[in-house]
Design a protein around this motif. Structure first.
Motif, mmCIF file in Angstrom:
data_model
loop_
_atom_site.group_PDB
_atom_site.id
_atom_site.type_symbol
_atom_site.label_atom_id
_atom_site.label_comp_id
_atom_site.label_asym_id
_atom_site.label_seq_id
_atom_site.Cartn_x
_atom_site.Cartn_y
_atom_site.Cartn_z
ATOM 1 N N LYS A 15 0.829 -1.205 0.000
ATOM 2 C CA LYS A 15 0.000 0.000 0.000
ATOM 3 C C LYS A 15 0.866 1.259 0.000
ATOM 4 N N SER A 16 1.956 1.250 0.747
ATOM 5 C CA SER A 16 2.858 2.403 0.789
ATOM 6 C C SER A 16 3.528 2.633 -0.558
ATOM 7 N N GLY A 34 0.997 3.987 -2.925
ATOM 8 C CA GLY A 34 0.757 5.399 -2.621
ATOM 9 C C GLY A 34 1.833 6.298 -3.198
ATOM 10 N N THR A 40 1.189 8.903 -6.151
ATOM 11 C CA THR A 40 1.485 10.318 -5.885
ATOM 12 C C THR A 40 2.261 10.920 -7.054
ATOM 13 N N ARG A 50 -6.830 4.491 -6.813
ATOM 14 C CA ARG A 50 -6.869 4.858 -5.384
ATOM 15 C C ARG A 50 -7.808 3.926 -4.631
ATOM 16 N N LEU A 52 -6.747 3.974 -0.968
ATOM 17 C CA LEU A 52 -6.121 5.275 -0.705
ATOM 18 C C LEU A 52 -7.099 6.405 -1.017
ATOM 19 N N THR A 53 -6.920 7.525 -0.346
ATOM 20 C CA THR A 53 -7.710 8.720 -0.623
ATOM 21 C C THR A 53 -6.830 9.753 -1.322
ATOM 22 N N ASP A 72 -6.119 12.585 -0.147
ATOM 23 C CA ASP A 72 -5.241 13.126 0.900
ATOM 24 C C ASP A 72 -4.039 12.222 1.159
ATOM 25 N N ASP A 73 -4.209 10.920 0.979
ATOM 26 C CA ASP A 73 -3.087 9.996 1.162
ATOM 27 C C ASP A 73 -1.972 10.266 0.158
#
Length: 85
Positions: free
Chosen positions: A8-9, A12, A16, A61, A66-67, A69-70
């Motif tokens: 997940k990281s 993200g 991003t 997402r 994930l959102t 904001d994430d």
């Protein structure tokens, strides 16, 4: 840290970067349209492409839980990485 949280990281971080590039492309497209150097047909294609990219990002997402904001990294004194309109 377990495998799922690492996954997940990493997702993200990748999303991003993709979102940052998507927003930069959108701003560049709008700038070109404002300067008048784009035909009506090109404007239509740009709009459809940008909407598809945004939809795909939303689906990714959701897939990774994930959102928005994430994906918006806090850069400390510089503020958030991704400007929100």
């Amino acid at each position: 840290m377990d495998e799922e949280s690492v996954r997940k990281s990493l997702a993200g971080l990748v999303l991003t970067i993709v979102e940052l590039l998507r927003q930069l492309m959108e701003r560049q497209a709008l700038r070109r349209v404002d300067q008048g150097g784009v035909s009506d047909e090109q404007i239509e294609k740009l709009g459809l492409t940008l909407m598809a990219l945004e939809k795909n990002m939303e689906e990714l997402r959701e897939h990774f839980g994930l959102t928005e904001d994430d994906l918006n990294l806090d850069l400390g004194p510089l503020g958030p990485l991704l400007p929100r309109d």
